[in-house]
Every structure is written in structure tokens, then in C-alpha cells.
Design a protein around this motif. Sequence first.
Motif, PDB file in Angstrom:
ATOM      1  N   ARG A 230      66.508  30.692 -22.049  1.00 45.19           N
ATOM      2  CA  ARG A 230      67.494  29.354 -21.821  1.00 45.19           C
ATOM      3  C   ARG A 230      67.571  29.124 -20.471  1.00 45.19           C
ATOM      4  O   ARG A 230      67.339  28.207 -19.776  1.00 45.19           O
ATOM      5  CB  ARG A 230      68.621  29.501 -22.589  1.00 45.19           C
ATOM      6  CG  ARG A 230      69.216  28.169 -22.685  1.00 45.19           C
ATOM      7  CD  ARG A 230      70.680  28.364 -23.177  1.00 45.19           C
ATOM      8  NE  ARG A 230      71.482  29.147 -22.350  1.00 45.19           N
ATOM      9  CZ  ARG A 230      72.116  30.232 -22.976  1.00 45.19           C
ATOM     10  NH1 ARG A 230      71.976  30.759 -23.882  1.00 45.19           N
ATOM     11  NH2 ARG A 230      73.094  30.846 -21.917  1.00 45.19           N
ATOM     12  N   ALA A 231      67.925  30.169 -19.435  1.00 41.59           N
ATOM     13  CA  ALA A 231      68.402  29.984 -18.314  1.00 41.59           C
ATOM     14  C   ALA A 231      67.415  29.667 -17.168  1.00 41.59           C
ATOM     15  O   ALA A 231      67.491  29.065 -16.404  1.00 41.59           O
ATOM     16  CB  ALA A 231      69.526  31.301 -17.824  1.00 41.59           C
ATOM     17  N   SER A 232      66.320  30.230 -17.665  1.00 42.54           N
ATOM     18  CA  SER A 232      64.944  30.195 -16.728  1.00 42.54           C
ATOM     19  C   SER A 232      64.112  29.259 -17.326  1.00 42.54           C
ATOM     20  O   SER A 232      63.057  28.791 -16.438  1.00 42.54           O
ATOM     21  CB  SER A 232      64.328  31.496 -16.468  1.00 42.54           C
ATOM     22  OG  SER A 232      63.916  31.804 -17.794  1.00 42.54           O
ATOM     23  N   GLY A 233      64.342  28.480 -18.257  1.00 42.75           N
ATOM     24  CA  GLY A 233      63.474  27.312 -18.746  1.00 42.75           C
ATOM     25  C   GLY A 233      62.110  28.024 -19.437  1.00 42.75           C
ATOM     26  O   GLY A 233      61.338  27.169 -19.320  1.00 42.75           O
ATOM     27  N   VAL A 322      67.327  43.584 -10.841  1.00 42.60           N
ATOM     28  CA  VAL A 322      68.540  44.310 -11.575  1.00 42.60           C
ATOM     29  C   VAL A 322      69.589  43.531 -11.793  1.00 42.60           C
ATOM     30  O   VAL A 322      70.066  42.614 -10.801  1.00 42.60           O
ATOM     31  CB  VAL A 322      69.084  45.630 -10.637  1.00 42.60           C
ATOM     32  CG1 VAL A 322      70.078  46.304 -11.178  1.00 42.60           C
ATOM     33  CG2 VAL A 322      67.608  46.680 -10.433  1.00 42.60           C
ATOM     34  N   LEU A 323      70.199  43.434 -13.077  1.00 47.04           N
ATOM     35  CA  LEU A 323      71.159  42.592 -13.359  1.00 47.04           C
ATOM     36  C   LEU A 323      72.519  43.320 -13.115  1.00 47.04           C
ATOM     37  O   LEU A 323      72.718  44.406 -13.784  1.00 47.04           O
ATOM     38  CB  LEU A 323      70.965  42.191 -14.847  1.00 47.04           C
ATOM     39  CG  LEU A 323      69.912  41.121 -15.354  1.00 47.04           C
ATOM     40  CD1 LEU A 323      69.791  41.269 -16.656  1.00 47.04           C
ATOM     41  CD2 LEU A 323      70.074  39.946 -14.750  1.00 47.04           C
ATOM     42  N   HIS A 324      73.391  42.434 -12.384  1.00 46.19           N
ATOM     43  CA  HIS A 324      74.758  43.009 -11.948  1.00 46.19           C
ATOM     44  C   HIS A 324      75.755  42.279 -13.132  1.00 46.19           C
ATOM     45  O   HIS A 324      77.055  42.632 -13.090  1.00 46.19           O
ATOM     46  CB  HIS A 324      75.151  42.888 -10.721  1.00 46.19           C
ATOM     47  CG  HIS A 324      74.429  44.014  -9.828  1.00 46.19           C
ATOM     48  ND1 HIS A 324      74.644  45.367  -9.672  1.00 46.19           N
ATOM     49  CD2 HIS A 324      73.113  43.580  -9.223  1.00 46.19           C
ATOM     50  CE1 HIS A 324      73.760  45.825  -9.042  1.00 46.19           C
ATOM     51  NE2 HIS A 324      72.961  45.008  -8.618  1.00 46.19           N
ATOM     52  N   ASP A 325      75.487  41.331 -13.504  1.00 47.51           N
ATOM     53  CA  ASP A 325      76.012  40.454 -14.719  1.00 47.51           C
ATOM     54  C   ASP A 325      75.249  39.636 -15.492  1.00 47.51           C
ATOM     55  O   ASP A 325      74.018  39.722 -15.106  1.00 47.51           O
ATOM     56  CB  ASP A 325      77.332  39.572 -14.075  1.00 47.51           C
ATOM     57  CG  ASP A 325      76.608  38.409 -13.148  1.00 47.51           C
ATOM     58  OD1 ASP A 325      76.059  37.402 -13.707  1.00 47.51           O
ATOM     59  OD2 ASP A 325      76.691  38.588 -11.831  1.00 47.51           O
ATOM     60  N   ALA A 332      68.752  33.538 -14.712  1.00 51.45           N
ATOM     61  CA  ALA A 332      67.602  32.686 -14.190  1.00 51.45           C
ATOM     62  C   ALA A 332      67.138  33.167 -12.904  1.00 51.45           C
ATOM     63  O   ALA A 332      65.917  33.126 -12.782  1.00 51.45           O
ATOM     64  CB  ALA A 332      68.166  31.205 -14.029  1.00 51.45           C
ATOM     65  N   GLU A 333      67.959  33.519 -11.707  1.00 50.17           N
ATOM     66  CA  GLU A 333      67.478  34.024 -10.685  1.00 50.17           C
ATOM     67  C   GLU A 333      66.725  35.438 -10.792  1.00 50.17           C
ATOM     68  O   GLU A 333      65.710  35.558 -10.052  1.00 50.17           O
ATOM     69  CB  GLU A 333      68.618  34.151  -9.676  1.00 50.17           C
ATOM     70  CG  GLU A 333      68.243  34.219  -8.241  1.00 50.17           C
ATOM     71  CD  GLU A 333      67.934  35.847  -7.776  1.00 50.17           C
ATOM     72  OE1 GLU A 333      67.382  36.196  -6.995  1.00 50.17           O
ATOM     73  OE2 GLU A 333      68.584  36.740  -8.417  1.00 50.17           O
TER      74      GLU A 333
END
Length: 375
Positions: A230-233, A322-325, A332-333
Motif C-alpha cells: 500500500r505504501a509503495s503503490g 533494513v527497516l528501523h520502524d 515505501a522508501e
Amino acid sequence: MRGLLVHEWIEAVGGAERVVDAFAEAYPAADLFGLWNDAPERYAGRRVVESAIARSPLRGRKALAVPFLPALWSHGLRQVGQYDWALVSSHLFAHQARVSGVDPARQYTYVHTPARYLWNPELDARGATVLARAAAPALRAVDRRRARGLRHVAANSRFVQRRIRDSWGVDARVINPPVGVERLTAVDDWSTVLDGHERAELESLPQGFVLGASRFVPYKRLDVVIAAGRASGRPVVLAGDGPDDLRLRTIAADSGVHVTFVRAPSDAYLAALLQRAAVYVFPPVEDFGIMPVEAMALGTPVVVNAEGGACDSVQDGTSGTVLHDLEDATLAEAVERAARLDPAACRRRAAVFSTARFQREVAEWTGIPIGGRAA
């Protein structure tokens, strides 16, 4: 010199079983011991010994067997035979094993994790039951005391290395597990080995999809994969099966994201999905995380949680992100940055986790030469 390979219990599938497979391949003359053996064909032609529990109503009933396991591991291997060295694979209590004739200096313990429902119940719902909470203090005390008697301990990731230190007060070296990248890279295009139905379904999937693949259980956080789409489309594909299926389908229906569910794909179909995906998203907190390495072996970049063992394999900015949150902007980023990474760099990173590398590091750690016997 006689050697013994020890494992909690032997199952048909599982990441820990892959480690034992690599041990067995490296040391073909060694016997095996497990509480019970539910995959007798796995090590056909060699001696595999089961415990007394295998002949009782507790066979396979892991939760009910837990109170009896510390005593069994301390005393139950006396009738197995005399050995000169032991290589132990532990994710519950097998590290407490005492093998007849084996000096503690010749017992080597490979730890997938200290028992999560004792030491980290927030990561394992089994530790939240009334019975588990009541028994945990006594079991932790025994577990810590016996672990402190170990001379040689290896952890499967830096994350588990820290948990061993925090739980047991024991230092461990890190030997990342084997992933079997050789099998995945032996096929250039996995879509060519699918049956007609699987191939038609694969070709019907939207381009540039984000993939989540695991058993459908809450701690795998496949809802985060939907949020990443959803966030990245981007469209999302979820591959697997399990008790969280209905909840995930409800989340998908409410998300506004194009989500395709692929139920219980074959090994070949899963490899084809990993190869076809733009990004593989792996949000759970795992001890190591085999699936991200499999994705990288097929040239697919990954997005992983900063907490957990997956950071041992994923190089941020080279083979994944890597996801920190888990905020939408972060998801998305991370997805878009990962999607731009070089597939060849992903494959090079995955090659580090070969079975041959694992066996070589184990031989260096133990001093037991591959294919041979301890000096």
C-alpha cells in the motif's frame, strides 16, 4: 573416534533440520540421537536413536513433554552408547545433553536460539500460557546453570549470540547456518520447471509485485507486507498457508491493495515467485531468517526488520534494505530503494551462506575434519 550428532527431535521440514543435514553430510560415520524421529527416511542407512519419550504418549507432544526434558537430557543418553565427541543442535533443551564418554571439552553445541517461550515469551505465544508462566522460573534456573557448563558454543546469528549472553551468561561464536543456495542457483529460470497450472498462475500475476512468503501465523507479520504494498503503490503476493489466512484476507480486502494469495506453493513454485518478485519483504523478528537468503540467491533484493538475525545476511544498500520502524513512509522508501538494487550483488551476497562454507566453519570450530574423525 566415534561421534554423535544430537538434535531436539527430527522432523520432515525445518531450518534446524537443514543444519543437522549439513552435520550428517560432513560426518557420515556419526550416529544421530533425537527425542523422537518423525522422518525415518531422512537419514536412512545410518543409526538414529530415539529417547524413551518416543515410546510413550508424550511422543510429539512438545508442550506436555517440556517438564520432563531437563532430566531426560541429563540422564537419557547413557544408554545410547559410548562416544568420543558430540555435536549438538539445540533450540530448546538439547544443549543440556550429557553424552556418555564425551569429555565436556569434546562436546560442541550449535544454538539456534535459547528456548524462546522461556527467555523471550514476547516472541512466542506458547510462553504466555498460565502453565508456561508458572514453570518458567524453575526451568530458566536449570537452563542457565547447565548452559554455563558448556565449553564450546556457537550461535546461528549475532542476534542469537546476544540472547545467549543475556539468557545464559555464556559467550558464543557466530556460525551462520547453511541455506542451500546451491540448489536454488542450479536452475536459471524456475518458471520453466513448473507444471501447467502453476506456470499459468505465475504468468497471471501483476508486474513488480512485493512478495511475502511464510507460514500464515501472526508473528510472521504478513500484514506488514500488505502495508508495504500500500505504501509503495505496488501489488502484493502472499504465498503460504496457515491459521492466519482469514485475518490476512480481511486486512487485504480493506487495504485497497491488489493482493493475490498463493496457497501452499510447491518448492519450485515458491522459487519462481521469489525470482519473479520485485522485492521480498521479511518483517518478523527471526533468529536468522533463511528465506531472505533464498530470495537473494535468486537475484531478488529484500526488506528486513532491523531487529533479529536477518541483518546478518542482508547488506543494507547492497542486497536489500533494513527497516528501523514500520511507518508508511519508511516502508515505501525501503521497498523502492531495494527494488533498484543490482540482482547480481544479491546473488553474490547469498553465495556466502552455502553449505560448504558452513561445514568448513564447523570443522574449524570443532577440529573435526570434514568426512573424517576427530584427532
